[in-house]
Design a protein around this motif. Structure first.
Motif, PDB file in Angstrom:
ATOM      1  N   MET A   1      35.829  32.124  37.723  1.00 19.90           N
ATOM      2  CA  MET A   1      36.569  33.309  37.310  1.00 19.90           C
ATOM      3  C   MET A   1      35.638  34.513  37.287  1.00 19.90           C
ATOM      4  N   ILE A   2      36.201  35.658  37.563  1.00 21.71           N
ATOM      5  CA  ILE A   2      35.412  36.883  37.613  1.00 21.71           C
ATOM      6  C   ILE A   2      35.706  37.715  36.372  1.00 21.71           C
ATOM      7  N   GLU A   3      34.659  38.160  35.701  1.00 21.69           N
ATOM      8  CA  GLU A   3      34.856  39.019  34.540  1.00 21.69           C
ATOM      9  C   GLU A   3      35.405  40.376  34.984  1.00 21.69           C
ATOM     10  N   LYS A 189      37.819  46.321  37.942  1.00 21.61           N
ATOM     11  CA  LYS A 189      37.962  47.244  36.830  1.00 21.61           C
ATOM     12  C   LYS A 189      39.333  47.056  36.175  1.00 21.61           C
ATOM     13  N   ILE A 190      39.373  47.191  34.865  1.00 21.67           N
ATOM     14  CA  ILE A 190      40.574  46.872  34.100  1.00 21.67           C
ATOM     15  C   ILE A 190      41.786  47.695  34.531  1.00 21.67           C
ATOM     16  N   GLY A 191      41.557  48.923  34.981  1.00 22.09           N
ATOM     17  CA  GLY A 191      42.661  49.781  35.398  1.00 22.09           C
ATOM     18  C   GLY A 191      43.420  49.272  36.599  1.00 22.09           C
ATOM     19  N   PHE A 192      42.803  48.365  37.360  1.00 24.60           N
ATOM     20  CA  PHE A 192      43.490  47.794  38.524  1.00 24.60           C
ATOM     21  C   PHE A 192      44.706  46.975  38.111  1.00 24.60           C
ATOM     22  N   PHE A 224      39.357  37.934  32.353  1.00 23.34           N
ATOM     23  CA  PHE A 224      38.910  37.292  33.591  1.00 23.34           C
ATOM     24  C   PHE A 224      40.005  37.340  34.655  1.00 23.34           C
ATOM     25  N   LEU A 225      39.582  37.478  35.901  1.00 19.14           N
ATOM     26  CA  LEU A 225      40.488  37.406  37.039  1.00 19.14           C
ATOM     27  C   LEU A 225      40.460  35.986  37.587  1.00 19.14           C
ATOM     28  N   ILE A 226      41.632  35.364  37.709  1.00 20.00           N
ATOM     29  CA  ILE A 226      41.725  33.996  38.206  1.00 20.00           C
ATOM     30  C   ILE A 226      41.458  33.982  39.710  1.00 20.00           C
ATOM     31  N   GLU A 227      40.651  33.038  40.153  1.00 16.21           N
ATOM     32  CA  GLU A 227      40.373  32.859  41.576  1.00 16.21           C
ATOM     33  C   GLU A 227      40.974  31.548  42.069  1.00 16.21           C
ATOM     34  N   PHE A 436      43.399  35.970  30.892  1.00 18.75           N
ATOM     35  CA  PHE A 436      43.253  35.606  32.299  1.00 18.75           C
ATOM     36  C   PHE A 436      44.318  36.336  33.107  1.00 18.75           C
ATOM     37  N   ILE A 437      43.884  37.083  34.105  1.00 19.07           N
ATOM     38  CA  ILE A 437      44.781  37.894  34.926  1.00 19.07           C
ATOM     39  C   ILE A 437      45.105  37.135  36.206  1.00 19.07           C
TER      40      ILE A 437
END
Length: 513
Positions: A1-3, A189-192, A224-227, A436-437
């Protein structure tokens, strides 16, 4: 996962790398440009492509100058357009601007560009504003952004962030570049992932630019962004001696008169997601309708009210069947009938098995939220959309988007459960405080029954002994991936919820490979 970081956090990380760890800022800029060009070339070879690079005065523009130079080295035909004069450039931008002179790259001011004849560009690269941009785009910047957006034949690439998008809030006040791809540096970035930012970012690609791991030590994120690989690692492993009762027994409590479709979608998606056996508990008045539409799913008629909803006297049978199940999914299409609401509250309070709670079960809980604190089940997943979440927390739906990360986190922690807040994107909040996004999915999934499908997928993974967080993470990722496959075949306007179910197996195979 990416922070995932806020832009201010990312700025501190950059400064730590440069000022405390001795990484030259010029090296980071060179690394960023090289990584950017490599990603473009993966998408489509840049050789002999006609490419325009629009550069601002800051370090984002400096990245653009590096990119222009490296594109020429790969035999692209490059035009650079400077929106500001060299006297306004940052130190790093000025240094890389001077290096362009050794490459005979045509360089124009904005006035010269609009006055000349430039024709069509295969690619347009937006290096105008960086992640520190705030406010509204005006004047010449707005003019060029709108020109970029009007070039329907070009592929638009944003450097780190689309110009005009607030990287902190996700808000676009006037306009922003509509990128097909945003190649962002180091971390998303969180704004995405707020408001309609995805309309501007397009597909987000994260590239490493060589920031040392030590630079992150004091700036860890809980988002975190799920991969794909995360989902792959979570998928259940089926042993060779497995049987239908060892790989997930799911009891779905769903449906009412006029809403049997929700029950069928939920139970069918659970079967398609690897459950060994699914029993669908529905009002007995609707049994014949469901029985004609199911093969693998086993319909079970339960006592119903005169209005065709589940009656309170069906509770004992429901409790008995729940003891058989590995996981219980409840809520899809149950209605808001008063007697059915009482049934839901009594069952959720006493059930000891893992629960996935959706739709009308959430609406029932919103009037009895304290039940979540005295419940017996230790493994609970709630799957509200913004309207349902609004009713659960007593905050207007219109106010949720701005603070969705903190609101979801607080709710999951308070009630010791996993919260799936459906939206664009869907986020998963754990009771440990992590968010988790989910990056998969598309607007075509805004269709009746899509949420019922998600409920069934999560229930299936829960029944296959994944933790609530893992079941929710894997379920959301695969739900979106199946939706993306459906959209590719059917189009975003023509796809329906049952199309998503059709692509669950192939999506699981894609992730597993």
């Amino acid at each position: 996962m990416i922070e995932v970081f806020t832009t201010s956090e990312m700025k501190r990380i950059d400064e730590t790398a440069i000022n405390k760890l001795g990484v030259p800022s010029s090296q980071l800029m060179e690394n960023a440009g090289r990584a950017f060009v490599e990603e473009i070339n993966k998408i489509s070879s840049v050789k002999n492509k006609k490419i325009a690079v629009f550069c601002g005065k800051g370090n984002n523009g400096g990245d653009g100058f590096v990119i222009a130079r490296l594109l020429v080295e790969r035999s692209a035909s490059v035009t650079v357009v400077c929106l500001d004069g060299p006297a306004d450039f940052t130190k790093e931008a000025a240094e890389n601007f001077r290096r362009l002179k050794d490459f005979s790259i045509p360089i124009f001011t904005l006035h010269q560009f609009f006055s000349g004849i430039h024709g069509h560009f295969d690619c347009i690269i937006d290096a105008i504003f960086g992640t520190s941009f705030r406010g509204s785009v005006q004047g010449k910047y707005l003019k060029i952004i709108r020109w970029i957006n009007s070039q329907n034949r070009s592929i638009n690439f944003a450097v780190d962030i689309p110009s005009g998008l607030n990287g902190e809030t996700g808000i676009v006040e006037t306009d922003a570049v509509h990128a097909h791809f945003t190649i962002t540096f180091s971390n998303p970035k969180i704004g995405f992932y707020r408001y309609n930012a995805k309309d501007f970012t397009g597909k987000v690609i994260v590239v490493d630019i060589g920031i040392p791991e030590k630079a992150f030590k004091k700036s860890r994120s809980n988002i975190f962004l799920i991969e794909k690989k995360d989902c792959s690692n979570l998928l259940p492993k089926r042993p060779s001696n497995s049987h239908k009762h060892s790989v997930g027994k799911i009891f779905v409590i769903a449906g009412s008169k006029g809403m049997i479709g929700a029950a069928l979608l939920c139970s069918s998606s659970a079967m398609r997601s690897g459950a060994g056996q699914v029993i669908l508990g529905i009002p007995d008045s609707e049994y014949q309708i469901a029985a004609k539409r199911t093969l693998e799913v086993m319909p079970l008629g339960l006592s119903s009210t005169t209005e065709g909803t589940l009656a309170l006297k069906s509770l004992k049978e429901i409790e008995r069947r729940a003891l058989w199940a590995d996981t219980v999914a409840i809520g899809c299409g149950l209605s808001q009938h008063e007697e059915t609401r009482s049934l839901i509250i009594d069952f959720v309070q006493t059930c000891i098995k893992p629960l996935v709670i959706d739709a009308d079960a959430l609406n029932a809980l919103s009037k009895n939220i304290s039940i979540l604190q005295i419940r017996k089940s230790q493994h609970v997943v709630l799957t509200p959309h913004h309207g349902e979440f609004s009713r659960l927390i007593g905050i207007p739906s219109s106010d949720i988007e701005e603070n969705k990360f903190s609101l979801a986190k607080e709710f999951a922690e308070k009630y010791h459960l996993t919260l799936v807040l459906k939206g664009a994107p869907t986020i998963v909040a754990s009771q440990t405080g992590n968010i988790f996004i989910n990056p998969t999915g598309n607007p075509g999934m805004s269709t009746a029954g899509s949420g019922d499908v998600l409920c069934g997928i999560i229930a299936a993974f829960s029944g296959q002994h994944l933790t609530p967080d893992s079941a929710a993470i894997a379920g959301c990722y695969l739900h979106g991936l199946a939706g993306d496959a459906a959209a590719e075949k059917k189009g975003v306007l023509g796809m329906i919820a049952s199309d998503i179910i059709k692509y669950i197996p192939s999506s699981i195979s894609t992730v597993a490979s």
